[in-house]
Structure formats: C-alpha cells, structure tokens
Design an enzyme around this catalytic site. Structure first.
Site, short mmCIF file in Angstrom:
data_model
loop_
_atom_site.label_atom_id
_atom_site.label_comp_id
_atom_site.label_asym_id
_atom_site.label_seq_id
_atom_site.Cartn_x
_atom_site.Cartn_y
_atom_site.Cartn_z
N ASP A 161 0.87 -1.17 0.00
CA ASP A 161 0.00 0.00 0.00
C ASP A 161 0.91 1.23 0.00
O ASP A 161 1.59 1.50 1.01
CB ASP A 161 -0.87 -0.07 1.26
CG ASP A 161 -1.87 1.08 1.35
OD1 ASP A 161 -1.65 2.13 0.71
OD2 ASP A 161 -2.87 0.91 2.09
N HIS A 162 0.90 1.95 -1.10
CA HIS A 162 1.86 3.06 -1.24
C HIS A 162 1.50 4.25 -0.34
O HIS A 162 2.29 5.19 -0.22
CB HIS A 162 1.96 3.49 -2.70
CG HIS A 162 3.30 4.05 -3.08
ND1 HIS A 162 4.19 4.56 -2.17
CD2 HIS A 162 3.90 4.17 -4.29
CE1 HIS A 162 5.27 4.98 -2.79
NE2 HIS A 162 5.14 4.75 -4.09
#
Ligand code: CAO
Length: 243
Positions: A215-216
């Site tokens: 999850d950036h």
C-alpha cells in the site's frame, strides 16, 4: 464506479446460471474493496535459495520421522517475520478516519490457501517466536483445516501480513492484491535454476522469485526495495535468521 453491463449471453450460445457460493461473493467484495482503496505497487526480487534448498533436503528424513513435511514456506515465514521486525513500517494498518497509523506489536502472518471452495487465509500467530518445524506443522495443519472447511473465524483473523505462494504450481511472477487492512503481501513463485554471474563465471543457482505488493500510502518504494532485499539476504543465508 460504473458497473459492468452484461449482454444477453444466450444470443451467442447456450449458457447456464448458478448462484455464487458465499465464499466467492465475500472474496469478490474483499478483493474489490482492496483494489479500489489501496494504491498498489509491486516490487520484485529473486532470492538465491541454493543453500537453503540443500539444508531443506538434508532435513527431509528427519521430517519423515516427525511426520512433518518441510517445504520452502516455513523458511519464508521466518524470513518475513524477521523483515517485519526490522522494518516495522510494514507492520501497520492505516486509520484514515482518525488520521492515525496503528503499529502492531505482534507478528501474525496469514497464508493464502487454495481450496476447492475458494481462497482462504488462515493466520499463524507469533511467527517470530516459532521454529521451522513448528511453522511447517502449523501451516500444513491450517491448510488442511482450510481445505476441510474446519477453520474457526478466530483462525482467520489478526494477520499483520500475508504470504501467497504459487510456488508449488508454477509461474515466474505475479502481482498479488494487498489483504486490507494489512499494508503488504508477499507473492512467491516457482524456484528455478538460473545462471548467476559470480564475478568470473556463471554458476547454476536456485532462484526464488518474490513479488511484494504494498500500500503506497503506508510504505514508500525505497522501503519496499529494502524489505525484498532483506528477504533475499535472509533466504540466501538462513544462518542470518538466527541473528
Ligand atoms: N518453488 C519451487 N517448489 C516449491 C515452491 C517454490 N516456491 N513452493 C513449494 N514448492 C514445492 C514443495 O517443496 C513441494 O514439493 P516437494 O514435495 O518435492 O517438497 C511442492 O512444491 C508442493 O508444495 P505445497 O504447495 O504442497 O506446499 P507449500 O508449503 O509450498 O504451500 C500452501 C502450502 C497452503 C500455501 C499451498 O498448498 C497453496 O494452497 N498454495 C496456493 C495459494 C493461492 O492460491 N494463492 C493465490 C491467492 S490470490 O488468488
């Protein structure tokens, strides 16, 4: 988002309709929720598991005596637990409503299990505190329970991170979907012999392809590269797992 409009398929040929199983509809909602909420990036790495594999083969007879099959999975679980401890930014969930980061002080890891009824993810608790035999035994037991539909809800809750291994089947790489509210998932593909340059000649080495989706919002690319590089080091020399 606009839904997908279905044509009348019967105009193209014969069709049969059947209801989705409960598990299929739950999985579909979870996958779509993650896909829509999480800005995904996938980082790839090949781990040299030649020495790990020699050690694993050397333990097969002992495993038979104990009645436990040792696959690469327990080693990967152990390496992921060590990487989560060293890079705790992967052991979080995001609370976007309260604008808070929830930092977990435990290391529980989910393993994706392919069953005739669909995908299930039982959770191994406190992976950092368990040995390879214990992890081999527990993952095999949980996978069997999943296939027999015997998992209790509590056995599928509380994971910090997930491992999805298609290594027993095949493929060179894939991009797994993060199992929200976790912030990363490790995909494992099939190990194969590759020519690796040692500085003066090519050596045949057994290489394990790893794909880390993350999850950036929670993790940046440099940390993801650090995480997969660390996994490569740990699996490349499993003595470092003792440090
Ligand atoms: N490379 C090469 N061989 C591998 C390997 C890899 N990465 N991983 C496993 N193998 C080998 C094992 O060593 C075993 O061979 P031997 O009997 O010769 O030792 C064989 O493949 C079968 O292993 P396995 O799949 O039974 O056991 P596992 O511990 O590797 O995996 C489990 C267990 C539960 C993860 C697996 O059975 C499974 O269900 N995988 C599918 C998960 C899935 O569907 N993921 C997708 C989710 S997203 O849709």
């Amino acid at each position: 988002i606009p839904g997908v409009k279905l044509p009348d398929f019967s105009q193209f040929g014969e069709v049969r309709r059947e209801p989705m199983s409960r598990m299929m509809s739950v999985t579909a909602v979870n996958m779509q929720r993650s896909w829509l909420n999480v800005p995904h990036v996938t980082q790839f790495e090949d781990a040299d598991i030649t020495d790990m594999e020699a050690f694993r083969q050397s333990q097969k007879a002992a495993g038979e005596k104990k009645g436990v099959k040792i696959t690469p999975l327990p080693f990967i679980l152990k390496a992921c637990a060590a990487a989560l401890a060293e890079l705790p930014q992967f052991n979080v969930s995001l609370d976007m409503e309260r604008k808070e980061v929830v930092r977990k002080q435990y290391i529980h890891i989910g393993i994706a299990v392919d069953t005739p009824n669909g995908l299930m993810v039982p959770v191994i608790r406190d992976v950092d505190q368990k040995g390879l035999w214990e992890l081999a035994e527990e993952s095999a037991e949980l996978a069997q329970k999943a296939r027999d539909r015997q998992l209790k809800p509590a056995e599928m809750q509380g994971a910090c991170f997930t491992i999805t291994s298609l290594g027993g089947i095949g493929g060179t790489a894939f991009t797994p979907i993060v199992n929200t509210p976790e912030v990363a998932i490790l995909g494992v593909s099939k190990a194969s012999m590759q020519p690796v340059w040692d500085g003066s000649e090519f050596q045949p080495r057994l290489m394990l392809p790893l794909s880390l989706s993350y999850d950036h919002r929670a993790v940046n690319g440099a940390d993801a590269a650090r995480f997969t590089a660390l996994l490569g080091q740990l699996l490349g020399d499993i003595r470092t797992l003792l440090l």
